[in-house]
Structure formats: structure tokens, C-alpha cells
Design a protein around this motif. Sequence first.
Motif: not given
Length: 178
Positions: A142, A100, A127, A145-146, A136-138, A122, A125
Motif C-alpha cells: 500500500v 495488499k 484500481v 501505491s502510484k 485497490q490491489w497493491c 499504475l 497496481e
Amino acid sequence: MHGVGLVRGINVGPTTRVAKQQLVDAFEEAGLVDVRTFLASGNIVFDADRAPGESERRAVEAGIEARSGVAARVLLITEQEFRRIADANPLLDAGDDFSKLVVTFVGADLPDGVKVPPSDELAPELVRLGTRAVYQWCPLGVSKSKLPASFWKSVGEVATGRNWRTVLKLLEELDTRN
């Protein structure tokens, strides 16, 4: 000189299939040697006499399309640049599920004016922008993702993401070549 090739969007569906040997042949025809592929989604480590440039990148793209019928964008990154981007990851402490944590490599320095949407839009999440990467940390995955498509259009013409596990595998392979 060692380098990393990242091919965008191959082997993710039935119409984007590119065989391992087709990738190897396209890279070798472009003048890159000791080409090895990893996983099934366009991760390559290679050697070259000098840092590959635009002509090699275009030759690899043309070679992939000629062999497979798949038009795919390619990034060719020197080992030094790949390691610099990996070392600069500011989100390594965000979570422990490396599937992630994503690094999106871009073909050139991020253009001036690229802006990440506000964090409240976000969340959860995270970024962060690097010089030639988006980190990115999702935590929701993934696919959830926003980040809007307009953001990705603003980062440049060629961009392709890899989760942190894949980045680590590519670094391991580079280590075996040194």
C-alpha cells in the motif's frame, strides 16, 4: 440497526493516539450503543435505533477530539451499506495476500468525473471504482501505491482505507450480532 464506524488516521504515530475507551465514549455520547472496537486503527461496530447521519458523525468527531486532542474524520456506515460495498469488490481474484487488497470507503457517492489514471501508469497496481468505494490491489504494498494525491482529493472530503483482512474481521463481528 447495526453499523460500522471507520475513523481515519488514528493510532498510526505518536501524535495520533486515541485510546480504545476514548473511542467507545465518543461513539456512545453520540447516541450509538453496544460499541466495540477492533484492532488499533479506528474500526468500530455499533448498534443504533436508526441509521446514523451527519449529526452523529460530527458528534463522534468532536468527542474524539475533546477526549484525545486528535482531530480525525469518521465514516458511519450501516451494516447493509458496508456489506454492499464489500460484496461489490471486483478485485477479489487479483491476488491472495489480503493485506495488499484495499477498500477505501468514502463518505458519499463518488463525484461524477472521478477518473483513475491509465493502467500503464499504475501497473502492477489495479484500481476500480465503486459507488462509495475505491478498490485497490497493491502487489508492491500500500505504501508504494502510484495513485496521486490529486486522485484522492477528487473522491470526496472523507475517505479511509481498510485492507481486506480488516474488512473480513468487521464482517465477522457483524455476523455475530445477527
